[in-house]
Design an enzyme around this catalytic site. Structure first.
Site, mmCIF file in Angstrom:
data_model
loop_
_atom_site.group_PDB
_atom_site.id
_atom_site.type_symbol
_atom_site.label_atom_id
_atom_site.label_comp_id
_atom_site.label_asym_id
_atom_site.label_seq_id
_atom_site.Cartn_x
_atom_site.Cartn_y
_atom_site.Cartn_z
ATOM 1 N N ASP A 450 47.812 55.138 50.050
ATOM 2 C CA ASP A 450 46.795 54.172 50.459
ATOM 3 C C ASP A 450 45.787 54.004 49.319
ATOM 4 O OD1 ASP A 450 44.623 52.801 51.635
ATOM 5 O OD2 ASP A 450 45.030 53.695 53.591
ATOM 6 N N GLU A 469 46.331 40.936 46.113
ATOM 7 C CA GLU A 469 46.532 39.735 46.940
ATOM 8 C C GLU A 469 46.446 40.141 48.407
ATOM 9 O OE1 GLU A 469 50.372 37.865 46.829
ATOM 10 O OE2 GLU A 469 51.347 39.623 45.984
ATOM 11 N N GLU A 478 42.598 39.968 56.620
ATOM 12 C CA GLU A 478 43.576 41.029 56.406
ATOM 13 C C GLU A 478 42.921 42.261 55.774
ATOM 14 O OE1 GLU A 478 47.177 39.705 54.554
ATOM 15 O OE2 GLU A 478 47.464 38.077 55.993
#
Length: 778
Positions: A450, A469, A478
């Site tokens: 992560d 992105e 997101e």
């Protein structure tokens, strides 16, 4: 791509004449022959009445009293009552289609004499029964589309709508039949009968144009936005020149468009063409794929071209429609999204869920996006000192498209750099390992995990450029802010984030199709509080430019900015390890004010984003700017915030929208709410300045009440305060007078001042409070 369906409508006299001219065959009816001949002329279907004049005449004899002064024939009354009881059915000679073969290609027309909004209560009652009988017959034949006669009397539009709602309820859940209401594009003040095929020469006024939509909105509301109910827009009257007033129909369930031969005008050679306003409307509306219904094409309305010229002209308009051309052109947004229009998709949650390879593949098919990223990385490299080590970190690398962009940017800029790729998806990490061996010659340092929790590298391996992105349709949905917060620990003090910033935008919209889609879901309440990714097509943006507003407040533009995020962040409070202590710095809220120039129904909000990658290189799905900033980019569709209940917005009203981005330790979510206001002009007397020699009246003590000073006086404190003072030397008032005051002037006779105030006329519930229905997992 399938062409826009076109049907040929036969009026009852035309059809009767054609049926009489046909010779019946043992296995083919006269009507079936007409249908086959019409289809062979390249029409998709035939639009015909369900019944003929024999049915109209029988109904008229049973139900209409011509002279109320004369006694009614008891036998006629008995026949009417038997019919009302359902004992009497159609006679064979009263109906036109009779077999399933005939019904397959038919759009049915309910009898145009049916008067559901008649001023006479009994006519309304018996018209409704006649309609139910015709629909039951159409349902028996499995005719899928029936067009109802238009409303004629606005005074009784509620009765019309109630009858239509009853008709929808009578069909049953197993029926496939769709009802469509024939609506003229406007209701002219002076015009021929609505059922006429002649064109009114009376230009429409603003009121006329708005009335038609208002009537439809009343019907739709009373029918509870039934998904079986649609619009058949009648273009018999000439179209108004204002495109804005016609845009409202694009958000409605538009199923058919009536286009009679009389709507065409002759060109210089006598061929039928449409006016520029009608041409423009047809070119725009064909993207919604309504059935165009032509009629009277064999009536020799025009001197050249023949009956086939009308269909050829409609096909020409379709082929030259900008929307259709864009959908047929490879590489355009319209071509990419044509199979996804108005389809609700749950937004991706790449932080919470590991994406599949197919999902990565879809988003990697957008060369426009990666061209922009390559340019941005190249500019960032060129802005850094030459001959110094550069570290590029691609975070959330997926299958490696941004790594490819980074290599191309290095080649393009002539610079050298070390590339690191960080990815938490274990399956995608396998692909990265393979690509590192086969495509990148093992030049990429792969880091599994992560990005928010990755180990802090030594100073010489910290990032000069971080590329990601992580953007969603609303920019931050997101969780790009939360992801990049954690990874900024590895960025050097003079380092660069690509993207540098991103901004969310919002606009109010109307879309019956999306509203129906949300309401038809199993968990309608939860789904009405869930944002969706949608390729918006059958929608109408309701807002106008703010300078059109007549309100007392300043409205913003048609599409308004909500908030932005900038990286690296400067306002986050960090702990000793460099992590934000809370996520409160990523919470946002905004209140937006939209001007609503024409009446409409609010079904939700469209969310867009715009990003600055680096310098003047960006990404955008903002409808007005996307083609200039990042043309033909297909990676994102807008975000749709639905409403549980539709909200009516009158003309020249003001919509206030509040939206929040909120979070706790585990989740991020949005809440949204809207209020509608109507600007009202208020005229009040201006306070008069007292003469300079007069002393002002003493101010009342705190808590005191202003009272008249003379017994028996009943002057209100407000009006009393507006009364001018009596100049010194004036004669004393008579006993019982107003104690040193003149008589108050009548309201409105003195100087006045006009102001505008906002009166609240509607609001929505708070949607998704506390993230009860939808959220994004951290």
């Amino acid at each position: 791509m399938d062409s826009t369906p076109v049907a040929l409508r036969f009026t009852l006299p035309e059809l009767t004449q054609l049926l009489q001219s046909k010779e019946e065959k043992p296995d083919t009816s006269a009507l079936f022959q007409i249908i086959e001949e019409t289809r062979s002329s390249r029409y998709d279907s035939v639009c015909i009445p369900l019944t003929n004049d024999k049915w109209r005449q029988r109904w008229h004899e049973m139900c209409i009293v011509e002279d109320e002064t004369k006694p009614r024939d008891p036998s006629a009354e008995q026949k009417a009552e038997l019919w009302r009881s359902g004992v009497v059915a159609f006679k064979r000679e009263e109906v036109i289609p009779t077999t399933l073969d005939e019904a397959t290609s038919i759009i049915g027309l309910a009898s145009d004499w049916i008067y559901l909004d008649s001023p006479d209560e009994w006519v309304r009652h018996d018209s409704e029964l006649a309609l139910l009988q015709e629909l039951a017959y159409a349902n028996y034949l499995s005719i899928s589309n029936v067009i109802l006669p238009p409303p004629r009397n606005r005074e009784h539009v509620a009765s019309y709508a109630r009858a239509v709602n009853a008709a929808l309820g009578s069909l049953g859940y197993t029926s496939k039949i769709q009802l469509s209401i024939r609506m003229p594009v406007y209701y002219p003040s002076v015009a021929p009968k609505i059922s006429s095929e002649t064109v009114s020469l009376v230009p429409p006024s603003e009121k006329d144009i708005g009335t038609s939509w208002e009537i439809w909105d009343s019907i739709r509301s009373i029918c509870d936005s039934n998904p079986r109910l649609s619009i058949s827009l009648d273009l018999t009257p000439p179209l108004p020149p204002s495109a804005t007033l016609l845009q409202r129909w694009f958000g409605e369930p538009l199923r058919h468009v009536f286009l009679p031969a009389a709507s065409f005008i002759p060109n210089a050679k006598g061929y039928p063409v449409l006016t520029k306003a009608t041409q423009s409307f047809i070119r725009d509306v064909v993207k919604l794929r309504p059935t165009i219904i032509l009629s009277q094409v064999s009536a020799k309305v025009h001197t050249a071209g023949g009956s086939s010229s009308y269909l050829q002209y409609v096909r020409h308009l379709e082929k030259t429609s900008p929307a259709i051309v864009a959908q047929e052109t490879e590489g355009t947004v319209e071509n990419f999204s044509k199979g996804w229009h108005d389809w609700l998709q749950a937004p991706l949650q790449p932080l919470q869920d590991n994406l599949g390879s197919l999902t990565y593949d879809i988003f990697e098919r957008c060369p426009a996006k990666y061209d922009q990223y390559e340019k941005a990385v190249c500019l960032a490299l060129l802005d850094r000192p030459p001959n110094k080590p550069i570290n590029i970190y691609v975070v959330g690398a997926g299958r490696g498209p941004l790594v490819d962009c980074s290599f191309r940017a290095l080649e393009r800029s002539g610079r050298k750099a070390s590339i690191f790729a960080v990815e938490k998806n274990p399956s995608a990490f396998v692909t990265l390992q393979e690509r590192n061996q086969t495509s990148w010659s093992s030049q990429v340092r792969l880091i599994y995990g992560d990005m928010r929790k990755m180990p802090l590298p030594p100073d010489n391996e910290k990032a000069d450029i971080i590329v990601s992105e992580l953007l969603g349709s609303f920019g931050d949905n997101e969780l790009s802010p939360e992801c990049l917060d954690g990874v900024m620990r590895i960025l050097k003090p003079n380092g660069t984030s690509i993207p540098v910033s991103y901004t969310a935008f919002l606009a109010p919209l109307s879309s019956s199709k999306l509203f129906h889609e949300v309401r038809s879901r199993d968990q309608a309440l939860k789904d009405a509080e869930t944002p969706y990714v949608v390729s918006l097509q059958a929608v109408n943006i309701l807002s106008g430019s703010g300078n059109e507003s007549r309100s007392s407040t300043q409205c913003g533009p048609k599409i308004q900015e909500c908030w932005d995020f900038i990286h690296p962040r400067k306002d986050a409070i960090l702990d000793l390890q460099g992590f934000p202590i809370t996520n409160s710095h990523n919470n946002r809220s905004v209140k937006l004010k939209f001007h609503i120039p024409t009446a409409g129904t609010l079904h939700g909000f469209a969310g867009y984003f715009e990003a600055v990658l680096y310098g003047d290189i960006g990404l955008s799905i903002h409808p007005d700017r996307m083609h200039n900033i990042s043309p033909n980019m297909t990676s994102w569709f807008p975000l749709f915030f639905p409403l549980k209940d539709a909200l009516y917005l009158p003309e020249n009203s003001e919509l206030h929208v509040s939206i929040w981005r909120l979070s706790d330790k585990q989740r991020v979510w949005y809440e949204w709410h809207a209020e509608n206001f109507l600007p009202v002009s208020v005229t009040a007397p201006e306070p008069r300045s007292p003469p300079r020699t007069a002393s002002p009246p003493p101010a009342p003590r705190h808590g005191a009440t202003l009272r008249p000073t003379t017994p028996g006086a009943t002057i209100s404190p407000l009006l009393d305060a507006l009364s001018p003072l009596v100049p010194p030397g004036s004669p004393s008032p008579p006993p019982g007078g107003r104690g040193g005051r003149r008589s108050l002037p009548q309201i409105g006779t003195g100087p006045t001042k006009s102001t505008t105030t906002l009166v609240k006329i509607g609001q929505t519930n708070l949607h998704n409070p506390g993230g009860r229905s939808s959220w994004y997992g951290l």
